[in-house]
Design a protein around this motif. Structure first.
Motif, short mmCIF file in Angstrom:
data_model
loop_
_atom_site.label_atom_id
_atom_site.label_comp_id
_atom_site.label_asym_id
_atom_site.label_seq_id
_atom_site.Cartn_x
_atom_site.Cartn_y
_atom_site.Cartn_z
N LYS A 180 69.85 66.22 38.47
CA LYS A 180 68.82 66.45 39.47
C LYS A 180 67.64 65.48 39.33
O LYS A 180 66.83 65.36 40.24
N SER A 181 67.56 64.82 38.20
CA SER A 181 66.42 63.95 37.91
C SER A 181 66.45 62.69 38.77
O SER A 181 67.49 62.10 38.99
N SER A 182 65.29 62.28 39.22
CA SER A 182 65.20 61.05 40.02
C SER A 182 65.24 59.80 39.15
O SER A 182 65.40 58.70 39.67
N VAL A 183 65.13 59.95 37.85
CA VAL A 183 65.15 58.77 36.95
C VAL A 183 66.38 58.71 36.06
O VAL A 183 66.55 57.78 35.30
N CYS A 184 67.28 59.66 36.17
CA CYS A 184 68.47 59.67 35.33
C CYS A 184 69.34 58.45 35.62
O CYS A 184 69.56 58.09 36.77
N LYS A 214 68.90 55.35 35.18
CA LYS A 214 68.24 54.13 35.63
C LYS A 214 67.57 53.48 34.42
O LYS A 214 67.16 54.19 33.49
#
Length: 148
Positions: A139-143, A145
């Protein structure tokens, strides 16, 4: 958070995720990333190169080099799609299926030995905690990356 980061780094080291080679199959040393690629191909029916690269959150250039190495080892076959000639699909060769079976077997033996040092409640707690962590990461927007 520093303690959690240290714990995750130690876990990655103990799982061998940072090792150059995770295992040997015949004359070949297989890296962790190559092992994960083989596993992802095995889970799907003739996935495209882009599909697997996206799943692993890696750029197609880096992924292509890994695939070329696996092709040279005789573990992966790359075929041009009959529907779209720009697309290449991947499949495991007989040797690739043997390799991933061996890797999975070795990993299961390792995990069984590690989990043998825990009682049933502890094993279930670890399993559930990892599932929760993976769900939150998804769900994380930074996973997946780059951090920098």
């Amino acid at each position: 958070m520093e303690e959690l980061r240290d714990t995750l780094e130690t876990t990655a080291k103990r799982l061998g995720l940072l090792n150059k080679n995770c295992c040997s199959i015949g004359p070949f040393n297989i890296g962790s990333s190559q092992s994960i690629i083989l596993s992802e191909i095995a889970k799907r029916n003739n996935p495209s190169m882009q599909e697997i690269a996206d799943t692993l959150a890696t750029d197609i250039t880096t992924f292509s080099r890994q695939i070329q190495t696996l092709i040279k080892m005789g573990f992966v076959q790359k075929n041009q799609s009959s529907q779209d000639r720009r697309v290449y699909t991947l499949s495991l060769t007989t040797e690739g299926k043997f390799a991933i079976g061996t890797i999975h077997s070795q990993m299961e033996q390792y995990l069984e030995e590690v989990f043998s040092h825990m009682n049933e409640f502890e094993r279930e707690t670890v399993k559930r905690s990892l599932q929760l962590l993976n769900a939150a990461m998804a769900k994380s927007s930074v996973c997946c990356k780059p951090l920098f």
